[in-house]
Write a protein that holds these residues in place. Structure first.
Motif, PDB file in Angstrom:
ATOM      1  N   ASN A  23       6.686   6.043 -12.355  1.00 10.43           N
ATOM      2  CA  ASN A  23       7.129   5.000 -13.314  1.00 10.43           C
ATOM      3  C   ASN A  23       7.990   5.337 -14.328  1.00 10.43           C
ATOM      4  OD1 ASN A  23       4.763   6.097 -14.283  1.00 10.43           O
ATOM      5  ND2 ASN A  23       4.411   4.674 -15.825  1.00 10.43           N
ATOM      6  N   HIS A  24       7.628   6.620 -14.820  1.00  4.97           N
ATOM      7  CA  HIS A  24       8.555   7.255 -15.967  1.00  4.97           C
ATOM      8  C   HIS A  24      10.048   7.630 -15.079  1.00  4.97           C
ATOM      9  CE1 HIS A  24       5.200   8.402 -18.761  1.00  4.97           C
ATOM     10  NE2 HIS A  24       5.470   6.984 -18.886  1.00  4.97           N
ATOM     11  N   GLN A  25       9.733   8.191 -13.974  1.00  4.30           N
ATOM     12  CA  GLN A  25      11.273   8.606 -13.209  1.00  4.30           C
ATOM     13  C   GLN A  25      11.902   7.295 -12.903  1.00  4.30           C
ATOM     14  OE1 GLN A  25      10.567  11.182  -9.723  1.00  4.30           O
ATOM     15  NE2 GLN A  25       8.636  11.650 -10.456  1.00  4.30           N
ATOM     16  N   LEU A  26      11.445   6.104 -12.500  1.00  2.55           N
ATOM     17  CA  LEU A  26      12.007   5.074 -12.475  1.00  2.55           C
ATOM     18  C   LEU A  26      12.661   4.621 -13.482  1.00  2.55           C
ATOM     19  CD1 LEU A  26      12.717   2.757 -10.073  1.00  2.55           C
ATOM     20  CD2 LEU A  26      10.423   1.659 -10.952  1.00  2.55           C
ATOM     21  N   MET A  27      12.148   4.511 -14.739  1.00  5.27           N
ATOM     22  CA  MET A  27      12.600   4.132 -15.974  1.00  5.27           C
ATOM     23  C   MET A  27      13.822   4.993 -16.356  1.00  5.27           C
ATOM     24  SD  MET A  27       8.898   3.437 -18.058  1.00  5.27           S
ATOM     25  CE  MET A  27       9.996   3.520 -19.576  1.00  5.27           C
ATOM     26  N   LYS A  28      13.553   6.235 -16.228  1.00  6.80           N
ATOM     27  CA  LYS A  28      14.800   7.186 -16.501  1.00  6.80           C
ATOM     28  C   LYS A  28      15.792   7.097 -15.839  1.00  6.80           C
ATOM     29  CE  LYS A  28      15.388  12.039 -18.058  1.00  6.80           C
ATOM     30  NZ  LYS A  28      15.921  11.576 -19.206  1.00  6.80           N
ATOM     31  N   ARG A  29      15.705   6.988 -14.245  1.00  9.11           N
ATOM     32  CA  ARG A  29      16.809   6.668 -13.361  1.00  9.11           C
ATOM     33  C   ARG A  29      17.522   5.354 -13.506  1.00  9.11           C
ATOM     34  NH1 ARG A  29      21.072   8.985 -11.142  1.00  9.11           N
ATOM     35  NH2 ARG A  29      21.453   8.226  -9.093  1.00  9.11           N
ATOM     36  N   ALA A  30      16.710   4.191 -13.735  1.00  8.19           N
ATOM     37  CA  ALA A  30      17.253   3.006 -14.135  1.00  8.19           C
ATOM     38  C   ALA A  30      18.123   3.120 -15.470  1.00  8.19           C
ATOM     39  CB  ALA A  30      16.299   1.739 -14.059  1.00  8.19           C
ATOM     40  N   PHE A  31      17.712   3.673 -16.455  1.00  4.08           N
ATOM     41  CA  PHE A  31      18.463   3.686 -17.546  1.00  4.08           C
ATOM     42  C   PHE A  31      19.910   4.747 -17.350  1.00  4.08           C
ATOM     43  CE2 PHE A  31      19.173   6.141 -21.713  1.00  4.08           C
ATOM     44  CZ  PHE A  31      19.651   4.755 -22.568  1.00  4.08           C
TER      45      PHE A  31
ATOM     46  N   MET B 147      21.864  14.899 -12.058  1.00  5.60           N
ATOM     47  CA  MET B 147      21.592  15.075 -13.547  1.00  5.60           C
ATOM     48  C   MET B 147      21.462  13.814 -14.192  1.00  5.60           C
ATOM     49  SD  MET B 147      25.056  17.311 -14.862  1.00  5.60           S
ATOM     50  CE  MET B 147      24.428  17.227 -16.774  1.00  5.60           C
ATOM     51  N   SER B 148      20.794  13.932 -15.631  1.00 10.01           N
ATOM     52  CA  SER B 148      20.432  12.805 -16.199  1.00 10.01           C
ATOM     53  C   SER B 148      21.347  12.569 -17.331  1.00 10.01           C
ATOM     54  CB  SER B 148      19.116  12.746 -16.745  1.00 10.01           C
ATOM     55  OG  SER B 148      18.729  11.602 -17.406  1.00 10.01           O
ATOM     56  N   LEU B 149      21.461  11.415 -18.002  1.00 15.76           N
ATOM     57  CA  LEU B 149      22.099  11.532 -19.344  1.00 15.76           C
ATOM     58  C   LEU B 149      21.586  12.536 -20.547  1.00 15.76           C
ATOM     59  CD1 LEU B 149      22.774   7.542 -19.545  1.00 15.76           C
ATOM     60  CD2 LEU B 149      24.389   9.449 -18.958  1.00 15.76           C
TER      61      LEU B 149
ATOM     62  N   SER C  87       7.863  18.257 -22.985  1.00 18.65           N
ATOM     63  CA  SER C  87       6.518  17.730 -23.241  1.00 18.65           C
ATOM     64  C   SER C  87       6.276  16.319 -23.851  1.00 18.65           C
ATOM     65  CB  SER C  87       5.693  18.629 -24.277  1.00 18.65           C
ATOM     66  OG  SER C  87       6.004  20.287 -23.698  1.00 18.65           O
ATOM     67  N   ASN C  88       7.421  15.865 -24.532  1.00 14.92           N
ATOM     68  CA  ASN C  88       7.071  14.908 -25.170  1.00 14.92           C
ATOM     69  C   ASN C  88       8.122  13.625 -24.857  1.00 14.92           C
ATOM     70  OD1 ASN C  88       5.245  15.840 -26.978  1.00 14.92           O
ATOM     71  ND2 ASN C  88       7.018  17.041 -27.979  1.00 14.92           N
ATOM     72  N   TRP C  89       8.352  13.711 -23.522  1.00 10.60           N
ATOM     73  CA  TRP C  89       9.463  12.666 -22.998  1.00 10.60           C
ATOM     74  C   TRP C  89       9.106  11.317 -23.420  1.00 10.60           C
ATOM     75  CZ3 TRP C  89       9.502   8.413 -19.566  1.00 10.60           C
ATOM     76  CH2 TRP C  89      11.025   8.089 -19.514  1.00 10.60           C
ATOM     77  N   SER C  90      10.082  10.351 -23.515  1.00  5.98           N
ATOM     78  CA  SER C  90       9.622   8.810 -23.574  1.00  5.98           C
ATOM     79  C   SER C  90      10.946   8.296 -23.523  1.00  5.98           C
ATOM     80  CB  SER C  90       9.034   8.407 -24.825  1.00  5.98           C
ATOM     81  OG  SER C  90       9.891   8.606 -25.963  1.00  5.98           O
ATOM     82  N   LEU C  91      11.114   7.123 -23.243  1.00  3.71           N
ATOM     83  CA  LEU C  91      12.385   6.320 -22.889  1.00  3.71           C
ATOM     84  C   LEU C  91      13.150   6.328 -24.484  1.00  3.71           C
ATOM     85  CD1 LEU C  91      14.327   5.155 -21.185  1.00  3.71           C
ATOM     86  CD2 LEU C  91      13.404   3.005 -21.368  1.00  3.71           C
ATOM     87  N   MET C  92      12.261   5.964 -25.538  1.00  6.98           N
ATOM     88  CA  MET C  92      12.809   5.958 -26.919  1.00  6.98           C
ATOM     89  C   MET C  92      13.424   7.364 -27.170  1.00  6.98           C
ATOM     90  SD  MET C  92      12.793   3.139 -27.852  1.00  6.98           S
ATOM     91  CE  MET C  92      13.318   3.621 -29.580  1.00  6.98           C
ATOM     92  N   SER C  93      12.924   8.388 -26.875  1.00  3.03           N
ATOM     93  CA  SER C  93      13.363   9.719 -27.262  1.00  3.03           C
ATOM     94  C   SER C  93      14.809   9.879 -26.481  1.00  3.03           C
ATOM     95  CB  SER C  93      12.471  10.980 -26.737  1.00  3.03           C
ATOM     96  OG  SER C  93      12.407  10.935 -25.286  1.00  3.03           O
ATOM     97  N   ASP C  94      14.872   9.488 -25.143  1.00  2.00           N
ATOM     98  CA  ASP C  94      16.366   9.519 -24.704  1.00  2.00           C
ATOM     99  C   ASP C  94      17.354   8.665 -25.598  1.00  2.00           C
ATOM    100  OD1 ASP C  94      15.165  11.289 -22.863  1.00  2.00           O
ATOM    101  OD2 ASP C  94      16.057   9.812 -21.196  1.00  2.00           O
ATOM    102  N   ILE C  95      17.046   7.436 -25.930  1.00  5.15           N
ATOM    103  CA  ILE C  95      17.863   6.765 -26.603  1.00  5.15           C
ATOM    104  C   ILE C  95      18.282   7.253 -28.026  1.00  5.15           C
ATOM    105  CG2 ILE C  95      17.965   4.475 -27.955  1.00  5.15           C
ATOM    106  CD1 ILE C  95      16.162   3.110 -25.803  1.00  5.15           C
ATOM    107  N   ARG C  96      17.186   7.720 -28.651  1.00  9.26           N
ATOM    108  CA  ARG C  96      17.419   8.499 -30.025  1.00  9.26           C
ATOM    109  C   ARG C  96      18.308   9.725 -29.707  1.00  9.26           C
ATOM    110  NH1 ARG C  96      11.811   7.410 -31.311  1.00  9.26           N
ATOM    111  NH2 ARG C  96      11.331   9.337 -30.241  1.00  9.26           N
ATOM    112  N   ILE C  97      18.218  10.303 -28.638  1.00 14.41           N
ATOM    113  CA  ILE C  97      19.078  11.511 -28.511  1.00 14.41           C
ATOM    114  C   ILE C  97      20.452  11.017 -28.279  1.00 14.41           C
ATOM    115  CG2 ILE C  97      19.337  13.397 -27.002  1.00 14.41           C
ATOM    116  CD1 ILE C  97      16.500  13.931 -26.761  1.00 14.41           C
ATOM    117  N   LEU C  98      20.557  10.034 -27.297  1.00 20.45           N
ATOM    118  CA  LEU C  98      21.820   9.806 -26.938  1.00 20.45           C
ATOM    119  C   LEU C  98      22.784   9.059 -28.415  1.00 20.45           C
ATOM    120  CD1 LEU C  98      21.618   7.648 -23.706  1.00 20.45           C
ATOM    121  CD2 LEU C  98      23.129   9.746 -24.093  1.00 20.45           C
ATOM    122  N   LEU C  99      21.934   8.428 -29.279  1.00 23.73           N
ATOM    123  CA  LEU C  99      22.684   7.925 -30.418  1.00 23.73           C
ATOM    124  C   LEU C  99      22.854   8.947 -31.395  1.00 23.73           C
ATOM    125  CD1 LEU C  99      20.353   4.697 -31.240  1.00 23.73           C
ATOM    126  CD2 LEU C  99      22.638   4.980 -30.262  1.00 23.73           C
TER     127      LEU C  99
END
Length: 487
Positions: free
Chosen positions: A289-297, A396-398, A463-475
């Motif tokens: 489910n995390h893979q799906l969320m990250k790929r969709a994002f 790759m991922s964003l 170790s601490n991945w979350s969708l919010m961490s991806d958003i914060r890093i992009l910003l």
């Protein structure tokens, strides 16, 4: 708590309630009763009570901020604090806020300790509660009883109140919070205490502790000292571990035994297989489910950005062709997910005959291989933009650890020779940007520390991945596009 006049009678009976052993608890200091340690441990147990107080205080101040925020909005917007608009909004918003904030642990100890995390969780719960209030107003077709001005001002004032109250609480209790809020009893049996043992460290023999289940005094004494603690940690010689393990299972608090021999394995957790204990060393890829969320994002952002980027790509391509001979794009083999190679896309920033296919030579600040246009592309990170094609194709991922070439070095040593943990960063897809990049760890890897700093950030991200961490890093990437190490 024992008082000073009771020190002469500190016996197992006094501590356990069973007069089975008249020998007092002694230290190695001329047979003095260890009253100081008993008092120190009793004071340590106050941390647990303090933690509960802080959680209750944060919840109370958040609710007060919301109530005050909406009534203040009514006063500002309608000119009176006595109105049904603010009252009705508070009646709906506060219960919904409590539901969401308790669900996302906005008031637990970790969120109280971390101001940013706590404010973010509380603010998120308030926004969700406000959204529910809007939905209720819409479906119930409430018009005259619902003032949009009071609503939006109320949410804004409430957010400000939450931020201000939590900041003030953190300032007022900063010293107490920095001292620690967990009561941890560390028992050393036959091994020396380390320099950072902490206030809960005691020597088993000086407190008359021993893991003897045949002795009611020994069992009760351990239980009495453990009462009110968050955790009991045993440091002992290997021969005593089995006995201590049995003794710890009798306690009603979380217990651990330190096994230094396992340090080199860096295990994530302990499991059981075929009746034997096993160490979990790698959790593998993210949950599906995390893979799906990250790929969709990744696809949502990349596909939306591609039409905007294509005209810009054409202008960059024209500039590259006018500046020097050779292809517009540079492709190089990089290390990807699962340590498998893939071909990365970049705008060519070097002279064609000087391009380094293996990546064995790091780009320097005054590198003579870089073209005039290439220097601009690299200083602005524009040369990395074609990697959005790698994101769309799935290589790759964003967001993720930046991919390196197989020949990448620091101080003439391959990255994996510097730190063998290097390969662990590839359990997720490499990214256009990452945690290391927004922390400023980019550019040439001239020193070994250049690699270790990035690696530490990469492993922390994994170790601490979350969708919010991806958003914060992009910003956060927007603030480091122009960087002194981008060349």
């Amino acid at each position: 708590m024992l008082t000073a006049k009771d020190t002469a009678a500190v016996t197992p009976a006094a501590l356990t309630g069973q007069d089975l052993d008249a020998a007092p608890i002694r230290t190695d200091r001329a047979n003095r009763v260890d009253f100081d340690t008993v008092v120190r441990l009793d004071a340590l147990k106050g941390r647990k009570r303090f933690r509960g107080t802080m959680s209750l205080l944060s919840l109370t101040t958040d609710v007060v901020s919301i109530v005050a925020g909406f009534f203040l909005a009514g006063l500002v917007y309608l000119g009176s604090i006595e109105n049904d608009h603010a009252l009705n909004m508070v009646a709906v918003c506060v219960p919904m806020f409590l539901l969401f904030s308790l669900n996302n642990n906005a008031h637990n100890t970790r969120k109280v300790l971390n101001l940013t995390s706590g404010v973010t969780s509380a603010a998120g719960a308030l926004i969700l509660a406000a959204g529910c209030l809007l939905l209720i107003a819409f479906f119930m077709k409430i018009g005259a009883e619902f003032s949009r001005g009071v609503f939006f001002l109320g949410v804004a004032f409430s957010l400000f109140g939450i931020i201000a109250s939590r900041t003030l609480t953190r300032i007022l209790f900063r010293k107490r919070l920095d001292e620690g809020v967990y009561a941890i009893l560390c028992i050393y049996d036959g091994v020396p205490m380390g320099p950072g043992a902490g206030p809960g460290a005691i020597e088993a023999r000086s407190m008359g502790l021993h893991p003897d289940l045949a002795s009611a005094v020994a069992v009760n004494r351990l239980g009495t000292l453990a009462k009110g603690m968050d955790r009991v940690v045993i440091h002992c010689v290997p021969a005593a571990r089995e006995a201590w393990a049995l003794a710890l299972k009798t306690l009603d608090v979380r217990c651990e035994i330190v096994v230094p021999e396992l340090d080199s394995f860096a295990a994530l957790s302990i499991s059981e297989r075929s009746g034997h204990t096993s160490l979990l060393l790698n959790s593998g890829r993210m949950a599906w489910n995390h893979q799906l969320m990250k790929r969709a994002f990744d696809l949502a952002i990349s596909l939306a950005a591609l039409p905007v980027l294509l005209p810009f790509f054409a202008l960059v391509a024209l500039a590259i062709k006018l500046d020097s001979r050779g292809p517009v794009f540079f492709r190089q083999e990089r290390i990807g997910l699962g340590n498998r190679p893939f071909m990365i896309w970049k705008f060519r920033s070097m002279r064609t005959e000087a391009c380094d296919a293996n990546g064995s030579r790091s780009t320097s600040r005054d590198d003579d291989r870089i073209t005039r246009v290439g220097r601009i592309l690299r200083s602005t990170s524009i040369d990395e933009l074609p990697q959005i094609l790698n994101v769309i194709s799935g290589d790759m991922s964003l967001v993720g650890p930046r991919p390196h070439a197989f020949g990448s070095r620091a101080e003439n040593a391959l990255f994996w020779d510097i730190d063998q943990r290097y390969w662990q960063r590839h359990v997720v897809k490499p990214g256009l940007t990452g945690l290391a990049q927004i922390r400023g760890f980019r550019g040439a890897t001239e020193q070994k520390t250049d690699l270790t700093k990035r690696l530490q950030s990469d492993l922390e991200y994994v170790s601490n991945w979350s969708l919010m961490s991806d958003i914060r890093i992009l910003l956060g990437t927007a603030f480091v596009v122009f960087h002194k190490n981008a060349f």
